[in-house]
Design a protein around this motif. Structure first.
Motif, PDB file in Angstrom:
ATOM      1  N   MET A  20      -3.509 -34.988   9.575  1.00 46.96           N
ATOM      2  CA  MET A  20      -2.863 -34.673  10.841  1.00 46.96           C
ATOM      3  C   MET A  20      -3.867 -33.986  11.756  1.00 46.96           C
ATOM      4  SD  MET A  20       0.270 -35.620  10.448  1.00 46.96           S
ATOM      5  CE  MET A  20       1.226 -36.140   9.021  1.00 46.96           C
ATOM      6  N   SER A  21      -3.939 -34.474  12.984  1.00 43.33           N
ATOM      7  CA  SER A  21      -4.851 -33.879  13.957  1.00 43.33           C
ATOM      8  C   SER A  21      -4.070 -33.349  15.149  1.00 43.33           C
ATOM      9  CB  SER A  21      -5.872 -34.915  14.442  1.00 43.33           C
ATOM     10  OG  SER A  21      -6.675 -35.368  13.380  1.00 43.33           O
ATOM     11  N   THR A  22      -4.541 -32.258  15.707  1.00 39.84           N
ATOM     12  CA  THR A  22      -3.932 -31.680  16.905  1.00 39.84           C
ATOM     13  C   THR A  22      -4.723 -32.123  18.129  1.00 39.84           C
ATOM     14  OG1 THR A  22      -5.288 -29.685  16.903  1.00 39.84           O
ATOM     15  CG2 THR A  22      -3.290 -29.657  15.538  1.00 39.84           C
ATOM     16  N   PRO A  23      -4.122 -32.094  19.310  1.00 42.83           N
ATOM     17  CA  PRO A  23      -4.842 -32.557  20.504  1.00 42.83           C
ATOM     18  C   PRO A  23      -5.981 -31.659  20.947  1.00 42.83           C
ATOM     19  CG  PRO A  23      -2.674 -31.731  21.096  1.00 42.83           C
ATOM     20  CD  PRO A  23      -2.714 -31.803  19.598  1.00 42.83           C
ATOM     21  N   ASP A  24      -5.973 -30.370  20.547  1.00 39.32           N
ATOM     22  CA  ASP A  24      -7.024 -29.469  21.026  1.00 39.32           C
ATOM     23  C   ASP A  24      -8.024 -29.078  19.941  1.00 39.32           C
ATOM     24  OD1 ASP A  24      -5.549 -27.717  19.502  1.00 39.32           O
ATOM     25  OD2 ASP A  24      -5.321 -26.193  21.065  1.00 39.32           O
ATOM     26  N   LEU A  25      -8.031 -29.814  18.810  1.00 38.50           N
ATOM     27  CA  LEU A  25      -9.041 -29.687  17.757  1.00 38.50           C
ATOM     28  C   LEU A  25      -8.873 -28.472  16.852  1.00 38.50           C
ATOM     29  CD1 LEU A  25     -12.230 -30.543  19.880  1.00 38.50           C
ATOM     30  CD2 LEU A  25     -10.706 -32.126  18.686  1.00 38.50           C
ATOM     31  N   LEU A  26      -7.830 -27.683  17.058  1.00 35.45           N
ATOM     32  CA  LEU A  26      -7.601 -26.493  16.251  1.00 35.45           C
ATOM     33  C   LEU A  26      -6.286 -26.640  15.489  1.00 35.45           C
ATOM     34  CD1 LEU A  26      -8.551 -23.770  18.885  1.00 35.45           C
ATOM     35  CD2 LEU A  26      -9.896 -24.398  16.867  1.00 35.45           C
ATOM     36  N   PRO A  27      -6.214 -26.153  14.261  1.00 39.37           N
ATOM     37  CA  PRO A  27      -4.970 -26.274  13.492  1.00 39.37           C
ATOM     38  C   PRO A  27      -3.871 -25.373  14.041  1.00 39.37           C
ATOM     39  CG  PRO A  27      -6.541 -24.925  12.303  1.00 39.37           C
ATOM     40  CD  PRO A  27      -7.275 -25.476  13.490  1.00 39.37           C
TER      41      PRO A  27
ATOM     42  N   HIS B 253      -5.548 -10.448  11.623  1.00 47.98           N
ATOM     43  CA  HIS B 253      -6.513 -11.479  11.240  1.00 47.98           C
ATOM     44  C   HIS B 253      -7.220 -11.939  12.505  1.00 47.98           C
ATOM     45  CE1 HIS B 253      -8.388 -15.138   9.786  1.00 47.98           C
ATOM     46  NE2 HIS B 253      -8.126 -14.734   8.559  1.00 47.98           N
ATOM     47  N   PRO B 254      -8.554 -12.008  12.482  1.00 52.17           N
ATOM     48  CA  PRO B 254      -9.300 -12.306  13.715  1.00 52.17           C
ATOM     49  C   PRO B 254      -9.015 -13.682  14.305  1.00 52.17           C
ATOM     50  CG  PRO B 254     -10.746 -12.326  11.787  1.00 52.17           C
ATOM     51  CD  PRO B 254      -9.454 -11.736  11.340  1.00 52.17           C
ATOM     52  N   ALA B 255      -8.487 -14.627  13.513  1.00 53.90           N
ATOM     53  CA  ALA B 255      -8.236 -15.974  14.038  1.00 53.90           C
ATOM     54  C   ALA B 255      -6.763 -16.215  14.335  1.00 53.90           C
ATOM     55  CB  ALA B 255      -8.742 -17.017  13.043  1.00 53.90           C
ATOM     56  N   ALA B 256      -5.928 -15.193  14.254  1.00 55.10           N
ATOM     57  CA  ALA B 256      -4.487 -15.385  14.447  1.00 55.10           C
ATOM     58  C   ALA B 256      -4.164 -15.978  15.810  1.00 55.10           C
ATOM     59  CB  ALA B 256      -3.756 -14.055  14.248  1.00 55.10           C
ATOM     60  N   ASP B 257      -4.764 -15.448  16.848  1.00 58.11           N
ATOM     61  CA  ASP B 257      -4.480 -15.976  18.189  1.00 58.11           C
ATOM     62  C   ASP B 257      -5.086 -17.360  18.382  1.00 58.11           C
ATOM     63  OD1 ASP B 257      -3.077 -13.696  18.840  1.00 58.11           O
ATOM     64  OD2 ASP B 257      -4.788 -12.724  19.820  1.00 58.11           O
ATOM     65  N   LEU B 258      -6.257 -17.581  17.843  1.00 62.79           N
ATOM     66  CA  LEU B 258      -6.942 -18.865  18.002  1.00 62.79           C
ATOM     67  C   LEU B 258      -6.104 -20.000  17.426  1.00 62.79           C
ATOM     68  CD1 LEU B 258      -9.611 -20.298  18.866  1.00 62.79           C
ATOM     69  CD2 LEU B 258     -10.405 -19.923  16.515  1.00 62.79           C
ATOM     70  N   PHE B 259      -5.459 -19.756  16.280  1.00 63.34           N
ATOM     71  CA  PHE B 259      -4.708 -20.800  15.594  1.00 63.34           C
ATOM     72  C   PHE B 259      -3.208 -20.754  15.890  1.00 63.34           C
ATOM     73  CE2 PHE B 259      -8.129 -20.454  12.062  1.00 63.34           C
ATOM     74  CZ  PHE B 259      -8.976 -21.279  12.790  1.00 63.34           C
ATOM     75  N   ASP B 260      -2.792 -19.899  16.802  1.00 64.00           N
ATOM     76  CA  ASP B 260      -1.369 -19.745  17.117  1.00 64.00           C
ATOM     77  C   ASP B 260      -0.740 -21.102  17.452  1.00 64.00           C
ATOM     78  OD1 ASP B 260       1.135 -19.082  18.020  1.00 64.00           O
ATOM     79  OD2 ASP B 260       0.456 -17.737  19.607  1.00 64.00           O
ATOM     80  N   PRO B 261       0.285 -21.545  16.691  1.00 63.10           N
ATOM     81  CA  PRO B 261       0.893 -22.852  16.969  1.00 63.10           C
ATOM     82  C   PRO B 261       1.541 -22.955  18.342  1.00 63.10           C
ATOM     83  CG  PRO B 261       1.529 -22.039  14.791  1.00 63.10           C
ATOM     84  CD  PRO B 261       0.878 -20.903  15.506  1.00 63.10           C
ATOM     85  N   ASN B 262       1.819 -21.822  18.961  1.00 65.34           N
ATOM     86  CA  ASN B 262       2.519 -21.826  20.244  1.00 65.34           C
ATOM     87  C   ASN B 262       1.588 -21.577  21.430  1.00 65.34           C
ATOM     88  OD1 ASN B 262       5.272 -22.001  18.985  1.00 65.34           O
ATOM     89  ND2 ASN B 262       4.530 -20.110  18.042  1.00 65.34           N
ATOM     90  N   ARG B 263       0.296 -21.742  21.193  1.00 67.93           N
ATOM     91  CA  ARG B 263      -0.681 -21.601  22.266  1.00 67.93           C
ATOM     92  C   ARG B 263      -0.490 -22.721  23.295  1.00 67.93           C
ATOM     93  NH1 ARG B 263      -3.301 -23.601  17.658  1.00 67.93           N
ATOM     94  NH2 ARG B 263      -4.191 -25.690  17.917  1.00 67.93           N
ATOM     95  N   PHE B 264      -0.988 -22.501  24.487  1.00 64.21           N
ATOM     96  CA  PHE B 264      -0.922 -23.537  25.528  1.00 64.21           C
ATOM     97  C   PHE B 264      -2.329 -23.937  25.919  1.00 64.21           C
ATOM     98  CE2 PHE B 264      -1.007 -24.856  29.999  1.00 64.21           C
ATOM     99  CZ  PHE B 264      -0.161 -25.960  29.926  1.00 64.21           C
ATOM    100  N   ASP B 265      -2.575 -25.235  25.904  1.00 63.10           N
ATOM    101  CA  ASP B 265      -3.862 -25.772  26.323  1.00 63.10           C
ATOM    102  C   ASP B 265      -3.588 -26.891  27.326  1.00 63.10           C
ATOM    103  OD1 ASP B 265      -6.756 -26.314  26.156  1.00 63.10           O
ATOM    104  OD2 ASP B 265      -6.120 -28.165  25.178  1.00 63.10           O
ATOM    105  N   ALA B 266      -3.919 -26.646  28.583  1.00 60.04           N
ATOM    106  CA  ALA B 266      -3.562 -27.591  29.646  1.00 60.04           C
ATOM    107  C   ALA B 266      -4.126 -28.982  29.388  1.00 60.04           C
ATOM    108  CB  ALA B 266      -4.058 -27.049  30.992  1.00 60.04           C
ATOM    109  N   ARG B 267      -5.329 -29.056  28.807  1.00 56.24           N
ATOM    110  CA  ARG B 267      -5.934 -30.365  28.573  1.00 56.24           C
ATOM    111  C   ARG B 267      -5.183 -31.167  27.527  1.00 56.24           C
ATOM    112  NH1 ARG B 267     -12.250 -29.383  27.634  1.00 56.24           N
ATOM    113  NH2 ARG B 267     -12.093 -31.610  27.137  1.00 56.24           N
ATOM    114  N   SER B 268      -4.388 -30.484  26.704  1.00 49.65           N
ATOM    115  CA  SER B 268      -3.657 -31.178  25.644  1.00 49.65           C
ATOM    116  C   SER B 268      -2.432 -31.913  26.164  1.00 49.65           C
ATOM    117  CB  SER B 268      -3.221 -30.189  24.565  1.00 49.65           C
ATOM    118  OG  SER B 268      -4.334 -29.578  23.959  1.00 49.65           O
ATOM    119  N   VAL B 269      -1.937 -31.518  27.327  1.00 45.05           N
ATOM    120  CA  VAL B 269      -0.692 -32.096  27.821  1.00 45.05           C
ATOM    121  C   VAL B 269      -0.819 -33.603  27.971  1.00 45.05           C
ATOM    122  CG1 VAL B 269       0.930 -32.139  29.749  1.00 45.05           C
ATOM    123  CG2 VAL B 269      -0.010 -29.960  28.948  1.00 45.05           C
ATOM    124  N   LEU B 270      -1.905 -34.067  28.582  1.00 46.64           N
ATOM    125  CA  LEU B 270      -2.102 -35.498  28.773  1.00 46.64           C
ATOM    126  C   LEU B 270      -2.263 -36.207  27.440  1.00 46.64           C
ATOM    127  CD1 LEU B 270      -2.494 -37.937  30.606  1.00 46.64           C
ATOM    128  CD2 LEU B 270      -4.921 -37.339  30.791  1.00 46.64           C
TER     129      LEU B 270
END
Length: 500
Positions: A327-334, A376-393
């Motif tokens: 499974m891959s995410t649109p913004d390259l992060l799990p 954990h230092p990566a908690a925000d980076l991997f947050d499933p509810n993050r918003f990435d505008a480039r991912s919308v398309l």
């Protein structure tokens, strides 16, 4: 190349497992972990060691699903990823990502030594190479980005593989192992720490903090969904993940010399690594990926991969073959963290993008820390509810693909003129029987197997996988046996029975 064997994972065949199918389902636990793969078992072990009562609920057998069907590289070099990560999220994010993956690999090494888990953990350099002039500059940029992210990476011109490589990114000090032996070792340690592991129990729903399963309910203070594809539809993860399958072939190395490293073609995504099983050097080659359920000839792709491995990696005889589900995410992060913004006790780990050995291990550390109330230092980076505008398309484009399958496959099936009696031994097709669409397969012995053709997740039409004899959904990756039973989610209910 001789005939290929029936699909069977080398890792599953060579690591027999204790039978946990008769273990009773406990009525309650501090933490219920859904899924006994690498993310679920790592999370469970860390929490059990911290004194939490943990139950792991596995629909099949421990480490026999996605984690038992991988090429099993323990590497922070995740293809040519770091230049894209840096461009998209910044140098700090790329460095944080590299740090979590490196730490995951080192934790595996240290824990295997501590617990005496004989999982064949072997250090090896990792290479991403190209045979195309047009890709050389991008690999040079990748080497710079990976080095800036803290990896021991550099650009070199030659690789020790029989391919006309024009250059490669080499990352030193990476590793590979036997994933199921590793995970069976973790499972035993979870039980020693007081945890419970139950096999052949499928989680079907969540009602508050009560997990509904095929064998009773479990009341849990925290619930971790580590089923690879999240089985709970809340959060719309099915719309934010791209399901693909990679094929793998393995066998004895020609001349008794396996490749001394791990190699990945940046353009074709063919990969190869060595492995030694009971003194026999082996070659493990992967590639030929496709979207789950796409209308492709999987058997032909297996053969193409075997021919490539024969020519370039010394794999003259295939003894095992299997496929890896990714499974891959649109913004390259799990996605690792709270299932939804408002949920306090429901957690998820998914979207490792073909690098689940370090990705799943890192997920276990992130989730355990958060459940224990630790930073954990990566908690925000991997947050499933993050918003990435480039991912919308990208999400929109992926869901247009889903819509194409949902509508187009129905139209095509309704126009087909085939009848059940038309199927010859070995053939399968979605056919119209009266007003219903039926997924029909006639096995080599001539017996007809029929089930409903609509996936029980969201109703897309399934497609036949001719190599593994499964009905696969092209929309969100659910897979079913010819008897309709669920092989892989997000579906949790079997296909309905078809006409006799």
């Amino acid at each position: 190349m001789t005939a290929l064997p029936e699909p069977l994972s080398l890792w599953v065949e060579t690591a027999p497992s204790p039978d946990r199918t008769g273990v009773p389902v406990p009525e309650s636990a501090d933490v219920a972990v859904l899924g006994a793969g690498i993310a679920g078992l790592t999370t469970a072990l860390l929490l059990a060691r911290a004194g939490r009562s943990v139950v792991v609920l596995e629909a099949e057998r421990v480490a026999a699903g996605v984690s038992g069907h991988t090429t099993a590289k323990v590497s922070a070099q995740h293809g040519a990823k770091y230049a894209d990560l840096t461009s998209r999220h910044g140098a700090g994010a790329a460095k944080a990502y590299a740090g979590t993956q490196t730490a995951a690999g080192e934790w595996i090494a240290a824990t295997a030594a501590e617990l005496g888990i004989d999982c064949g953990f072997t250090r090896a350099d990792s290479y991403v190479y190209t045979t195309r002039e047009a890709t050389v500059d991008s690999l040079k940029r990748e080497a710079d980005a990976a080095a800036a992210a803290g990896l021991p990476a550099s650009f070199i011109e030659d690789v020790a593989l029989d391919v006309p490589a024009l250059g490669a990114v080499r990352t030193t000090g990476q590793a590979h192992f036997h994933p199921r032996r590793w995970l069976l070792g973790l499972a035993a340690e979870i039980e020693r720490a007081g945890g419970t592991i139950v096999e052949h129990v499928r989680a079907t729903a969540l009602n508050g903090q009560t997990v509904r399963t095929s064998r009773g309910d479990v009341a849990a203070g925290e619930v971790v969904v580590a089923t690879h594809y999240p089985v709970l539809d809340r959060g719309l993860y099915f719309a934010r993940l791209d399901p693909v399958r990679d094929l793998v072939v393995a066998g004895p190395a020609a001349g008794g010399a396996a490749p001394a490293g791990m190699f990945l073609d940046a353009d074709t995504h063919h990969s190869v690594r060595g492995y030694t099983e009971q003194g026999t050097p082996m070659v493990i080659a992967g590639g030929e990926h496709y979207r789950v359920g796409a209308h492709v000839n999987v058997e032909r792709r297996y053969r193409r991969l075997a021919e490539w491995a024969d020519e370039h990696a010394g794999l003259h005889r295939v003894t095992h073959r299997w496929s890896a589900h990714d499974m891959s995410t649109p913004d390259l992060l799990p996605y690792i963290g709270r299932y939804l913004p408002g949920t306090k006790n429901l957690w998820v780990a998914t979207g490792f993008g073909q690098w689940g050995m370090t990705g799943g291990t890192a997920a276990g550390h992130v989730l355990a820390a958060r459940i224990l109330g630790e930073p954990h230092p990566a908690a925000d980076l991997f947050d499933p509810n993050r918003f990435d505008a480039r991912s919308v398309l990208e999400v929109a484009q992926d869901n247009l693909t889903v819509a194409k399958y949902l509508v187009g496959d129905h139209v095509a099936a309704l126009w087909r003129s085939e009848k059940l009696d038309d199927l010859r031994p070995g053939e399968a097709e979605v056919v119209r029987v009266g007003g219903e669409l039926v997924a029909a397969h006639r096995d080599e012995a001539g017996k007809l197997h029929t089930v409903g053709a609509h996936c029980t997740h969201l109703g897309c039409l399934v497609s036949f996988n001719d190599a593994e004899k499964t009905w696969d959904c092209p929309c969100h990756g659910s897979r079913f046996g010819v008897d309709g039973e669920v092989v892989q989610g997000p579906a949790v209910r079997p296909l309905r029975r078809g006409p006799e």
